[in-house]
Every structure is written in structure tokens, then in C-alpha cells.
Design a protein around this motif. Structure first.
Motif, short mmCIF file in Angstrom:
data_model
loop_
_atom_site.label_atom_id
_atom_site.label_comp_id
_atom_site.label_asym_id
_atom_site.label_seq_id
_atom_site.Cartn_x
_atom_site.Cartn_y
_atom_site.Cartn_z
N ASP A 225 0.82 -1.21 0.00
CA ASP A 225 0.00 0.00 0.00
C ASP A 225 0.85 1.26 0.00
O ASP A 225 0.35 2.35 0.27
N LEU A 226 2.14 1.13 -0.33
CA LEU A 226 3.04 2.28 -0.39
C LEU A 226 3.24 2.74 -1.83
O LEU A 226 3.41 1.91 -2.73
N HIS A 227 3.23 4.04 -2.03
CA HIS A 227 3.54 4.64 -3.31
C HIS A 227 4.83 5.44 -3.11
O HIS A 227 4.84 6.45 -2.43
N VAL A 228 5.94 4.96 -3.69
CA VAL A 228 7.26 5.50 -3.41
C VAL A 228 7.80 6.20 -4.64
O VAL A 228 8.00 5.59 -5.70
N ASP A 229 8.05 7.50 -4.51
CA ASP A 229 8.61 8.30 -5.60
C ASP A 229 10.04 8.70 -5.22
O ASP A 229 10.26 9.52 -4.33
N LEU A 230 11.01 8.09 -5.92
CA LEU A 230 12.41 8.36 -5.64
C LEU A 230 13.04 9.32 -6.65
O LEU A 230 14.25 9.54 -6.63
N SER A 231 12.21 9.90 -7.50
CA SER A 231 12.74 10.70 -8.59
C SER A 231 13.47 11.94 -8.12
O SER A 231 14.36 12.45 -8.81
N LYS A 232 13.13 12.43 -6.94
CA LYS A 232 13.78 13.64 -6.42
C LYS A 232 14.90 13.31 -5.44
O LYS A 232 15.43 14.20 -4.76
N SER A 233 15.25 12.04 -5.35
CA SER A 233 16.39 11.62 -4.54
C SER A 233 17.67 11.74 -5.36
O SER A 233 17.64 11.82 -6.59
N TYR A 234 18.79 11.75 -4.66
CA TYR A 234 20.07 11.86 -5.36
C TYR A 234 20.50 10.51 -5.89
O TYR A 234 21.46 9.89 -5.43
N LEU A 235 19.75 10.04 -6.87
CA LEU A 235 20.02 8.75 -7.51
C LEU A 235 20.22 8.94 -9.00
O LEU A 235 19.48 9.68 -9.66
N THR A 236 21.23 8.26 -9.52
CA THR A 236 21.48 8.22 -10.96
C THR A 236 21.44 6.77 -11.41
O THR A 236 21.54 5.86 -10.58
N PRO A 237 21.29 6.52 -12.69
CA PRO A 237 21.29 5.12 -13.16
C PRO A 237 22.52 4.34 -12.71
O PRO A 237 22.43 3.17 -12.35
N ASP A 238 23.69 4.99 -12.72
CA ASP A 238 24.91 4.30 -12.30
C ASP A 238 24.88 3.96 -10.81
O ASP A 238 25.30 2.87 -10.40
N VAL A 239 24.37 4.89 -9.99
CA VAL A 239 24.29 4.64 -8.55
C VAL A 239 23.31 3.52 -8.26
O VAL A 239 23.57 2.62 -7.45
N ILE A 240 22.16 3.55 -8.93
CA ILE A 240 21.16 2.50 -8.72
C ILE A 240 21.72 1.14 -9.09
O ILE A 240 21.56 0.15 -8.36
N ALA A 241 22.42 1.06 -10.24
CA ALA A 241 22.99 -0.21 -10.68
C ALA A 241 24.02 -0.72 -9.67
O ALA A 241 24.06 -1.92 -9.36
N ALA A 242 24.83 0.17 -9.13
CA ALA A 242 25.83 -0.23 -8.15
C ALA A 242 25.19 -0.68 -6.85
O ALA A 242 25.64 -1.64 -6.21
N LEU A 243 24.11 -0.01 -6.43
CA LEU A 243 23.40 -0.41 -5.22
C LEU A 243 22.77 -1.80 -5.38
O LEU A 243 22.77 -2.60 -4.44
N ILE A 244 22.23 -2.06 -6.55
CA ILE A 244 21.64 -3.39 -6.80
C ILE A 244 22.73 -4.46 -6.76
O ILE A 244 22.54 -5.54 -6.18
N ARG A 245 23.88 -4.17 -7.36
CA ARG A 245 24.98 -5.13 -7.32
C ARG A 245 25.45 -5.35 -5.88
O ARG A 245 25.80 -6.48 -5.49
N LEU A 246 25.45 -4.29 -5.08
CA LEU A 246 25.84 -4.43 -3.67
C LEU A 246 24.87 -5.37 -2.94
O LEU A 246 25.30 -6.23 -2.16
N ALA A 247 23.59 -5.22 -3.20
CA ALA A 247 22.60 -6.11 -2.58
C ALA A 247 22.80 -7.55 -3.02
O ALA A 247 22.67 -8.49 -2.21
N GLU A 248 23.14 -7.74 -4.28
CA GLU A 248 23.37 -9.09 -4.79
C GLU A 248 24.63 -9.70 -4.17
O GLU A 248 24.63 -10.87 -3.77
N GLN A 249 25.69 -8.92 -4.09
CA GLN A 249 26.96 -9.44 -3.59
C GLN A 249 26.94 -9.68 -2.08
O GLN A 249 27.73 -10.48 -1.57
N THR A 250 26.07 -9.01 -1.37
CA THR A 250 25.94 -9.25 0.07
C THR A 250 24.78 -10.20 0.39
O THR A 250 24.44 -10.41 1.55
N ARG A 251 24.15 -10.75 -0.65
CA ARG A 251 23.11 -11.77 -0.54
C ARG A 251 21.91 -11.29 0.30
O ARG A 251 21.40 -12.01 1.16
N VAL A 252 21.49 -10.06 0.04
CA VAL A 252 20.37 -9.49 0.79
C VAL A 252 19.10 -10.32 0.60
O VAL A 252 18.39 -10.63 1.56
N ALA A 253 18.78 -10.69 -0.65
CA ALA A 253 17.55 -11.45 -0.92
C ALA A 253 17.59 -12.81 -0.22
O ALA A 253 16.58 -13.26 0.35
#
Length: 283
Positions: A47-75
Motif C-alpha cells: 500500500d506504499l507509493h514511493v517516488d524516488l525521482s527527487k532523490s540523489y540517484l542516478t542510473p549508475d548509482v542505482i545499478a551499483a546499489l543493486i549489485r551491492l545487494a546481490e553481492q551481500t546476498r540481501v535477498a
């Protein structure tokens, strides 16, 4: 369960560190360069509507954050947490706060114990008690209706209940008892409150996960020591409840004074303890 991966040892962390050194936030430029930024960075989760468009995120930062989650086995660790595996490797225990949100008909068994049933048994007892206290059916040791609750705790034992009280203060819940919170080690807060209380209609809650928190124990001891400064129409004094994950410690710290009756109940985030810890008693 294997030990968690140190994120600072991953290549994704090194990439994020590199990006940090080159990072220059410019939301106007990003919106100009990415016409679909709002759509791409807006997500619905339950039931959450999350708008991150005004956060300090770029495609490169997002991709690196996703890789960090994968490499630390967050899921993987998330799934293990929901399954009741012992992901807390420091204490070799499961992290079962998620069980508090499971519906009554859900199933989660940990070490042969039905955690969901334990949780709802305690929630039912909590509901019965709070309903009885608010309605006046449950009263203090002198038969007075309870008008004031004082919670003594720190950290999660303070912030959690404090947020709930603030959230429920409006919307038809304003007719309940007055609730005060004591978390500061400085005695000024307690000294200001105690003379304004009526002992016969006040309940103290001492909340500590381990019952070894110095600030909480000091404030609890101060409240007991100052009982003479609280108005009372009898010599029977106050009622207090102790909330802990450690069943033996509240019992050991029970006051010997006849003017203070200390009861203890389980802390909600420990469903594995609930069979041993349920005790709602009028002092």
C-alpha cells in the motif's frame, strides 16, 4: 546460516566509492536528461507509493546499489529471515519480529515451536489487559481506576510505545489514560513528573529487553526510591509491570518493599519466550 558478507569488501562498494568521488547532484539537469525519470523511479509496494525521482540517484548509482545487494546476498538473507532461520549469527538466534505481523492462520515453526500461535496468545493477553485497563475493569491495588501510565525504558523500549501513543492520540483514543515516558538518565524528567502523580491510579511499566540496561535500571530504582513523593490515599502504593526477554531477571530484581508490586510480561518481539512469560496480575 553463514556469516553476513562485509559490504566494504565487495566490488560494488568500491564502485559506489568511486561514484561518490565523482558525484555532483543536479536534479534539474537529471530531469532534463531523463524525461521518464518520475516513471522510472516511482514504485508501488503493497500500500506504499514511493517516488524516488527527487532523490540523489542516478542510473549508475542505482545499478551499483543493486549489485551491492546481490553481492551481500540481501535477498537470500531476507528469505531466511522470513523462514525463521537463525540469521543473527552473533547470538545464534532467529530474527522473529516479522512473526508479529503474521495473521492468526499463518504458519511458522522454529525449533519445533509454533511461533504464530505464541505471538497471538500474547497479543490476545495484551489486548485483554489494555481493554480492561481502559474500561476500568482492571484497577490498581486499592481499587482505584488507572488514569496514568508511566513507561520507563530507552531505545526501542521507549521510541516504539511513544510512537504508538502519538499515533493513537487522535481518532477516538483520547479518552484513555495519560501516558508519560521516562528515558533520560538525567533525573530532572523523573523528578518533575513524580510529584504530579497519584500512586493509587498510576501504573509503571519497566521495559528492557535484557533487564540490564543501565539507564532503565537507574530510572526504575529512582522511581522506587521516590515513592514517598507520590501522593497516595493508602499505604499500598503503586503497581508496576516489567517487560523483558529474560524471564529470570525481572523476578530477581523484584522489589522487596510491600509498597511496590512488580509484575512481569513478555516483550512482544520474542515469540519464542511467550509460553514461559505470560503473567498479567494485579498486585
Amino acid at each position: 546460516m553463514s556469516a553476513p558478507v562485509d559490504p566494504t569488501t565487495t566490488t560494488a562498494w568500491a564502485e559506489l566509492d568511486r561514484l561518490r568521488g565523482e558525484f555532483t547532484p543536479d536534479l534539474r539537469a537529471w530531469f532534463d536528461a531523463e524525461p521518464s525519470r518520475v516513471v522510472d523511479l516511482t514504485h508501488d509496494a503493497a500500500d506504499l507509493h514511493v517516488d524516488l525521482s527527487k532523490s540523489y540517484l542516478t542510473p549508475d548509482v542505482i545499478a551499483a546499489l543493486i549489485r551491492l545487494a546481490e553481492q551481500t546476498r540481501v535477498a537470500e538473507r531476507r528469505d531466511a529471515m522470513f523462514a525463521g532461520e537463525k540469521i543473527n549469527t552473533t547470538e545464534d538466534r532467529a530474527v522473529l519480529h516479522t512473526a508479529l505481523r503474521l495473521p492468526r492462520d499463518a504458519s511458522l515453526t522454529v525449533d519445533g515451536q509454533d511461533v504464530v500461535a505464541d505471538v497471538h496468545a500474547v497479543l490476545d493477553r495484551m489486548g485483554e489487559f489494555t481493554d480492561a485497563l481502559r474500561s476500568g475493569a482492571w484497577r490498581g491495588v486499592t481499587g482505584e481506576r488507572i488514569h496514568t501510565v508511566v513507561n520507563i525504558g530507552i531505545g526501542g523500549s521507549d521510541l516504539g510505545p511513544r510512537m504508538v501513543v502519538q499515533a493513537l492520540r487522535s481518532g477516538g483514543h483520547a479518552n484513555g489514560p495519560r501516558v508519560h515516558f521516562i528515558a533520560n538518565m538525567d533525573g530532572h524528567e523523573l523528578a518533575e513528573l513524580l510529584p504530579r502523580l497519584q500512586a493509587d491510579s498510576t501504573v509503571f511499566i519497566i521495559a528492557s529487553k535484557t533487564f540490564g540496561t543501565a539507564e532503565t535500571m537507574q530510572n526504575a530504582a529512582s522511581a522506587r526510591a521516590c515513592r514517598g513523593g507520590i501522593a497516595s490515599r493508602s499505604t499500598s502504593g503503586r503497581v508496576s509491570f516489567k517487560i523483558s526477554l529474560q524471564p529470570s531477571r525481572p523476578r530477581k530484581s523484584r522489589s522487596r518493599s510491600s509498597s511496590t508490586s512488580c509484575n512481569w510480561v513478555p516483550m512482544a518481539p520474542s515469540p519464542m519466550r511467550t509460553r514461559r512469560c505470560m503473567a498479567w496480575r494485579n498486585g
